[in-house]
Design an enzyme around this catalytic site. Structure first.
Site, PDB file in Angstrom:
ATOM      1  N   GLY A   1      -6.078  -9.457  -7.235  1.00 48.81           N
ATOM      2  CA  GLY A   1      -6.870  -9.115  -8.412  1.00 48.81           C
ATOM      3  C   GLY A   1      -8.353  -9.412  -8.218  1.00 48.81           C
TER       4      GLY A   1
ATOM      5  N   THR B   1      -6.612  -3.540   8.264  1.00 45.72           N
ATOM      6  CA  THR B   1      -5.204  -3.192   8.466  1.00 45.72           C
ATOM      7  C   THR B   1      -4.392  -3.602   7.236  1.00 45.72           C
ATOM      8  OG1 THR B   1      -5.496  -3.498  10.802  1.00 45.72           O
ATOM      9  CG2 THR B   1      -3.231  -3.586   9.998  1.00 45.72           C
TER      10      THR B   1
ATOM     11  N   CYS C   1     -10.455 -30.353 -15.727  1.00 46.48           N
ATOM     12  CA  CYS C   1     -11.019 -31.648 -15.361  1.00 46.48           C
ATOM     13  C   CYS C   1     -10.240 -32.364 -14.269  1.00 46.48           C
ATOM     14  CB  CYS C   1     -11.244 -32.526 -16.580  1.00 46.48           C
ATOM     15  SG  CYS C   1      -9.799 -33.233 -17.275  1.00 46.48           S
TER      16      CYS C   1
ATOM     17  N   ALA D   1      -0.133  -8.199  -7.735  1.00 46.78           N
ATOM     18  CA  ALA D   1       1.333  -8.151  -7.707  1.00 46.78           C
ATOM     19  C   ALA D   1       1.997  -9.442  -8.197  1.00 46.78           C
ATOM     20  CB  ALA D   1       1.808  -7.833  -6.284  1.00 46.78           C
ATOM     21  N   HIS D   2       1.361 -10.587  -7.869  1.00 46.06           N
ATOM     22  CA  HIS D   2       2.076 -11.845  -8.145  1.00 46.06           C
ATOM     23  C   HIS D   2       2.153 -12.185  -9.629  1.00 46.06           C
ATOM     24  CE1 HIS D   2      -1.281 -14.861  -8.733  1.00 46.06           C
ATOM     25  NE2 HIS D   2      -1.968 -13.872  -8.200  1.00 46.06           N
TER      26      HIS D   2
ATOM     27  N   GLN E   1      -3.289  -9.550 -16.031  1.00 47.06           N
ATOM     28  CA  GLN E   1      -2.280 -10.240 -16.844  1.00 47.06           C
ATOM     29  C   GLN E   1      -1.397  -9.279 -17.639  1.00 47.06           C
ATOM     30  OE1 GLN E   1      -1.498 -13.492 -17.137  1.00 47.06           O
ATOM     31  NE2 GLN E   1      -3.024 -14.174 -15.651  1.00 47.06           N
TER      32      GLN E   1
HETATM   33  N1  PLP Z   1      -7.969 -11.569 -13.315  1.00 47.45           N
HETATM   34  C1  PLP Z   1      -7.151 -12.238 -14.135  1.00 47.45           C
HETATM   35  C2  PLP Z   1      -7.152 -11.927 -15.608  1.00 47.45           C
HETATM   36  C3  PLP Z   1      -6.305 -13.224 -13.619  1.00 47.45           C
HETATM   37  O1  PLP Z   1      -5.496 -13.897 -14.439  1.00 47.45           O
HETATM   38  C4  PLP Z   1      -6.327 -13.489 -12.232  1.00 47.45           C
HETATM   39  C5  PLP Z   1      -5.483 -14.546 -11.646  1.00 47.45           C
HETATM   40  O2  PLP Z   1      -5.066 -15.456 -12.289  1.00 47.45           O
HETATM   41  C6  PLP Z   1      -7.194 -12.737 -11.425  1.00 47.45           C
HETATM   42  C7  PLP Z   1      -7.997 -11.783 -11.997  1.00 47.45           C
HETATM   43  C8  PLP Z   1      -7.257 -12.956  -9.950  1.00 47.45           C
HETATM   44  O3  PLP Z   1      -6.130 -12.422  -9.326  1.00 47.45           O
HETATM   45  P1  PLP Z   1      -5.719 -12.865  -7.830  1.00 47.45           P
HETATM   46  O4  PLP Z   1      -5.271 -14.275  -7.923  1.00 47.45           O
HETATM   47  O5  PLP Z   1      -4.642 -11.906  -7.435  1.00 47.45           O
HETATM   48  O6  PLP Z   1      -6.943 -12.699  -6.978  1.00 47.45           O
END
Ligand code: PLP
Length: 378
Positions: free
Chosen positions: A50, A216, A304, A179-180, A158
């Site tokens: 992301g 790649t 924190c 994906a995760h 999300q």
């Molecule tokens: N954007 C949002 C709203 C997210 O919650 C996250 C990850 O928690 C990301 C971007 C970043 O994604 P990634 O961990 O796959 O780089």
């Protein structure tokens, strides 16, 4: 994914049969990812996640054809993967408007419209917030963007797999995925780029992904991403119903069981799997550690425990004072969670909260100090 780590180890850019096998599997995954959001397969650019998709959208649009000035609109509660590229671009001469949000975390499309200028090059507002779960009026914001001829990007990391998204009907020009966040593997994601969008690649090299993202390809990751997209599309209805029921139990029962517990984020316009609470007189980090000892994995908006004493920018943006922003607990659910998991959690949370309140310097009898109570040591 396993065969693509082992016997099907080909490089998707190679012409031999191993390579062609890998390419075939990758293109199948591209179709599945595209189908999840009603895009064309060629509009999907695979990335490392992301963060990279957000960077590609923000920098790739802003710096199109070497542009080094212009105006970007985003919100105060975006993920750092959007905010930091915006701040980076500011250093190079771009101007930034971060629209505020309501106490529920909602962006008002009218505020976005008011912020549009002649030199606005991008509007980037997330589909749903990662901490408080609020789902934005992204369709209305897309309409504002379209009316002004400005490309619209949404960070849907999300939201993907948890709610139906149709990039064509919703008027989205670019959309980030990871994906995760919906049971796929880590380290792989994608940016949807509507055909005809004027965007520059940010990773240059051998010209993979139609020149949009060299390097790649991560074939096993992409195959896993495709499978997760296929399953998410197939099961979205029943899974979201189930997860929403569990979430609603948390939302209903936590304030009933625990005094001075408040829901963060919008009561109804929220992700099906997210419940975020603040507990007065409690430090979120301490809560996470106590829950961890019970085998419960949760998180907090407070940062924190790491290098920063600053509470979450999202919780501050919805107007929480520092001490409340430090006392927040983010609960997220997945398709494998059960009613028994929620029973177990609800059976233990009240005891953990009252134990922590007993040792809190600001217990229920002592009014919290105005401002500066955001200590990390309870
Ligand atoms: N954007 C949002 C709203 C997210 O919650 C996250 C990850 O928690 C990301 C971007 C970043 O994604 P990634 O961990 O796959 O780089």
């Amino acid at each position: 994914m396993t065969p693509f780590f082992l016997d099907k180890f080909g490089n998707a850019s190679s012409l031999h049969s191993f390579g062609r096998d890998a390419r075939g599997a990758m293109e199948q995954a591209r179709k599945s990812v595209a189908a999840l959001i009603n895009a064309e397969p060629r509009e999907i650019v695979f990335t490392s996640g992301g963060t990279e998709a957000d960077n590609m959208a923000v920098k790739g649009i802003a710096m199109y054809k070497g542009r080094l000035k212009g105006h970007i609109i985003t919100s105060k509660i975006e993920h750092h993967a959007v905010l930091e590229p915006c701040i980076f671009l500011k250093r190079y001469g771009f101007e930034l408007t971060e629209v505020p949000v309501s106490t529920d975390g909602l962006v008002d499309p009218a505020d976005v419209e008011k912020a549009v200028r002649d030199d606005t090059v991008l509007i980037s507002i997330m589909t749903a917030n990662n901490e408080i779960g609020t789902v934005q009026p992204y369709r209305e914001i897309a309409k504002v963007a379209k009316a002004h001829g400005v490309p619209f990007h949404t960070d849907a990391v999300q939201a993907i797999g948890k709610m139906p998204i149709d990039v064509k009907a919703d008027g989205i020009d670019m959309l980030s995925m990871s994906a995760h966040k919906f049971h796929g593997p880590k380290g792989v994601g994608a940016l949807y780029v509507r055909k005809g969008t004027e965007i520059e690649p940010i990773i240059h090299g051998g010209g993979h992904e139609r020149g949009m993202r060299s390097s790649t390809e991560n074939v096993p990751g992409i195959v896993g991403f495709g499978k997760a997209a296929e399953i998410a599309k197939r099961d979205m209805g029943p899974v979201t119903q189930k997860v929403m029921r569990l979430r609603d139990r948390l939302i209903e029962e936590i304030p009933r069981l625990i005094p001075r517990a408040h829901l963060n984020g919008h009561p109804t316009k929220r992700l099906v799997n997210n419940a975020n609470f603040r507990f007065e007189y409690i430090e979120g980090e301490a809560l996470i550690l106590q829950l961890d000892m019970l085998g419960i994995a949760a998180s907090t908006g407070s940062a924190c425990s790491t290098s920063s004493l600053e509470p979450s920018h999202v919780l501050l943006a919805i107007g929480l004072p520092h001490e409340h922003a430090h006392g927040s607990l983010r609960l997220t659910l997945g398709r494998e969670n059960t009613e028994e998991d929620v029973d177990y959690f609800l059976a233990h949370l009240p005891g953990v909260v009252s134990k922590l309140r007993e040792i809190s310097p600001f217990n229920s009898e002592t009014p919290m100090p105005a401002g500066g109570g955001g200590s990390c040591s309870v």
